[in-house]
Enzyme design. Structure first.
Site, PDB file in Angstrom:
ATOM      1  CB  VAL A 190      -0.930   0.024   1.230  1.00 53.27           C
ATOM      2  CG1 VAL A 190      -1.811   1.264   1.198  1.00 53.27           C
ATOM      3  CG2 VAL A 190      -1.772  -1.243   1.294  1.00 53.27           C
ATOM      4  CD  GLU A 205       5.949   1.896  16.564  1.00 55.31           C
ATOM      5  OE1 GLU A 205       5.215   2.297  17.496  1.00 55.31           O
ATOM      6  OE2 GLU A 205       6.598   2.669  15.827  1.00 55.31           O
ATOM      7  CE1 TYR A 206       1.235   0.274  21.005  1.00 58.15           C
ATOM      8  CE2 TYR A 206       1.296   1.007  18.731  1.00 58.15           C
ATOM      9  CZ  TYR A 206       1.279   1.287  20.077  1.00 58.15           C
ATOM     10  OH  TYR A 206       1.318   2.596  20.497  1.00 58.15           O
ATOM     11  CG  MET A 230      11.678   3.402  17.419  1.00 61.46           C
ATOM     12  SD  MET A 230      10.054   3.015  16.766  1.00 61.46           S
ATOM     13  CE  MET A 230       9.702   1.499  17.647  1.00 61.46           C
ATOM     14  CB  THR A 231      15.668   6.519  22.686  1.00 63.31           C
ATOM     15  OG1 THR A 231      16.427   6.881  21.507  1.00 63.31           O
ATOM     16  CG2 THR A 231      16.190   5.196  23.212  1.00 63.31           C
ATOM     17  CE1 TYR A 232      10.287   7.626  18.111  1.00 63.39           C
ATOM     18  CE2 TYR A 232      12.645   8.048  17.919  1.00 63.39           C
ATOM     19  CZ  TYR A 232      11.488   7.472  17.431  1.00 63.39           C
ATOM     20  OH  TYR A 232      11.521   6.736  16.267  1.00 63.39           O
ATOM     21  CD  GLU A 233       5.586   9.807  20.892  1.00 69.49           C
ATOM     22  OE1 GLU A 233       4.408   9.444  20.823  1.00 69.49           O
ATOM     23  OE2 GLU A 233       5.943  11.008  20.958  1.00 69.49           O
ATOM     24  CD1 TRP A 236       8.544  10.744  15.279  1.00 69.57           C
ATOM     25  CD2 TRP A 236       8.758   9.580  13.387  1.00 69.57           C
ATOM     26  NE1 TRP A 236       7.304  10.685  14.698  1.00 69.57           N
ATOM     27  CE2 TRP A 236       7.411   9.977  13.528  1.00 69.57           C
ATOM     28  CE3 TRP A 236       9.130   8.848  12.258  1.00 69.57           C
ATOM     29  CZ2 TRP A 236       6.436   9.655  12.588  1.00 69.57           C
ATOM     30  CZ3 TRP A 236       8.159   8.526  11.339  1.00 69.57           C
ATOM     31  CH2 TRP A 236       6.833   8.917  11.510  1.00 69.57           C
TER      32      TRP A 236
END
Length: 381
Positions: free
Chosen positions: A97, A169-170, A232-235, A357
């Site tokens: 997609v 993710e997840y 992913m060292t954020y959020e 990101w």
């Protein structure tokens, strides 16, 4: 390179004079526009000597949607090794997609700048959110994987992508091994055609960390399976969470401490946020929703509302509060101090990459600090 923190009564003229830099350099480097207003507590990049010749080579990349402003992309590309085009999804049958906006133009600009375009693959459902059912269906079905690989190879060749990023993710805990096997198989196939494979990893601090975001992500297996990984060292501070730093350095350090026990240093890129959040107060779990803002927007909000920017020494992140229309707000974002703290961490641990990101907004001071400390690796290095 120096960092100056704005004090009461400062102006661009007085700061330039005290720091012995031209006003034009100060305003350009920090994207300060007429009427040249400043916020007390605002951190400014102060241009110094030319970057040292012995800067450490660093693999630098950033994610961008195809609707990024062309000028922002053009200004960022000189600092990058790779451009991660976000993103391509896939169906239950293994068909790709494409992004909602055309991406050919940004691929062209990346290649013209000597930057390698990388296809980001995400399991987004029709609602545009991560769908772990797509992941489960894919990783347990060799026929679907084969069809997806064929489709990826075709589109990567047609569009001149130079690599693949797997951003799932997840992932369900029961899919942990199967997902790692999928990444390994994909890497083996892509490497045969000269494509590097990167896998994005949720920020874990231990092997058995609980939670939907973490249980299906095995650092050791995925570190073995892919050519590179992005932490992913954020959020930590996020849209529906309580106000706090997006990437507090004390938490980032805990993730790195764990990652280096499972993954070789030469494969690890540190995730770096290029945004902040504005929370209305009081925070109410499940109700309060923060607004995503750029770092420059955060500074303008502070200026327009007469807020003094504070700096949290534990999180190594700037923040401030302000009132608007009778509602108090709390803002956390990134500045040159918080970025330097992250770059210092990269040097301290000997990590080999930095992944942003995202690069939708151009924050020049960040890139100037980066270029003073590192030299972005060129494609093929």
């Amino acid at each position: 390179m120096n960092i100056y923190v704005v004090q009461p009564g400062d102006s661009v003229d007085s700061i330039a004079a005290s720091q012995n830099v031209p006003v034009e350099a100060l305003t350009y480097d920090n994207q300060i526009f007429p009427p040249y207003r400043l916020a007390v507590g605002q951190a400014l990049y102060i241009r110094g000597d030319s970057p040292p010749e012995d800067r450490i080579p660093l693999y630098v990349f950033g994610y961008a949607y195809p609707f990024i402003d062309p000028d922002n992309l053009d200004q960022t590309l000189p600092f990058l090794t790779d451009l991660f085009v976000f993103s391509y999804g896939f169906t239950l049958e293994g068909d790709l997609v494409p992004p909602q906006s055309p991406d050919d133009w940004m691929i062209d600009r990346a290649l013209e700048a000597g930057v390698r375009p990388v296809l980001s693959l995400t399991p987004f459902g029709p609602d545009g959110r991560f769908n772990n059912s797509l992941v489960t269906n894919l990783v347990h079905n060799p026929q679907i994987q084969q069809r997806l690989m064929w489709n990826l190879g075709r589109i990567m060749q047609e569009k001149r992508f130079g690599g693949l990023d797997i951003d799932f993710e997840y992932i369900m805990a029961d899919d942990r091994q199967a997902y790692a096997d999928f990444v390994k198989r994909t890497t083996q196939i892509m490497n045969q055609f000269g494509y590097q494979v990167t896998v994005a990893l949720a920020p874990k601090t231990s092997a058995e960390q609980s939670g939907l975001l973490y249980e299906g992500v095995d650092y050791r297996l995925l570190g073995e399976a892919a050519n590179r990984v992005l932490l992913m060292t954020y959020e930590w501070g996020y849209t529906y969470g309580p106000p706090m730093a997006v990437a507090p350095i004390n938490m980032v350090r805990k993730v790195v401490d764990y990652a280096i026990t499972e993954i070789p240093l030469y494969k690890i890129s540190l995730g770096i946020p290029n945004y902040g959040y504005d929370w209305p107060l009081p925070y109410e779990r499940g109700v309060t929703r923060a607004e995503t803002i750029s770092n420059l927007e955060a500074i303008q909000i502070a200026i327009e509302n007469g807020a003094e920017i504070q700096f949290d020494e534990e999180a190594m992140s700037p923040f401030f509060r302000y009132w608007k229309f009778g509602i108090e707000h709390e803002v956390w974002f990134e500045d040159v101090r918080s970025y330097k703290a992250k770059f210092d961490l990269i040097k301290e641990y000997g990590l080999t990459g930095a992944g942003y990101w995202q690069i939708m907004q151009f924050f020049r001071a960040n890139w100037l600090v980066l270029s003073q400390m590192f030299e972005a690796r060129k494609v093929g290095d």
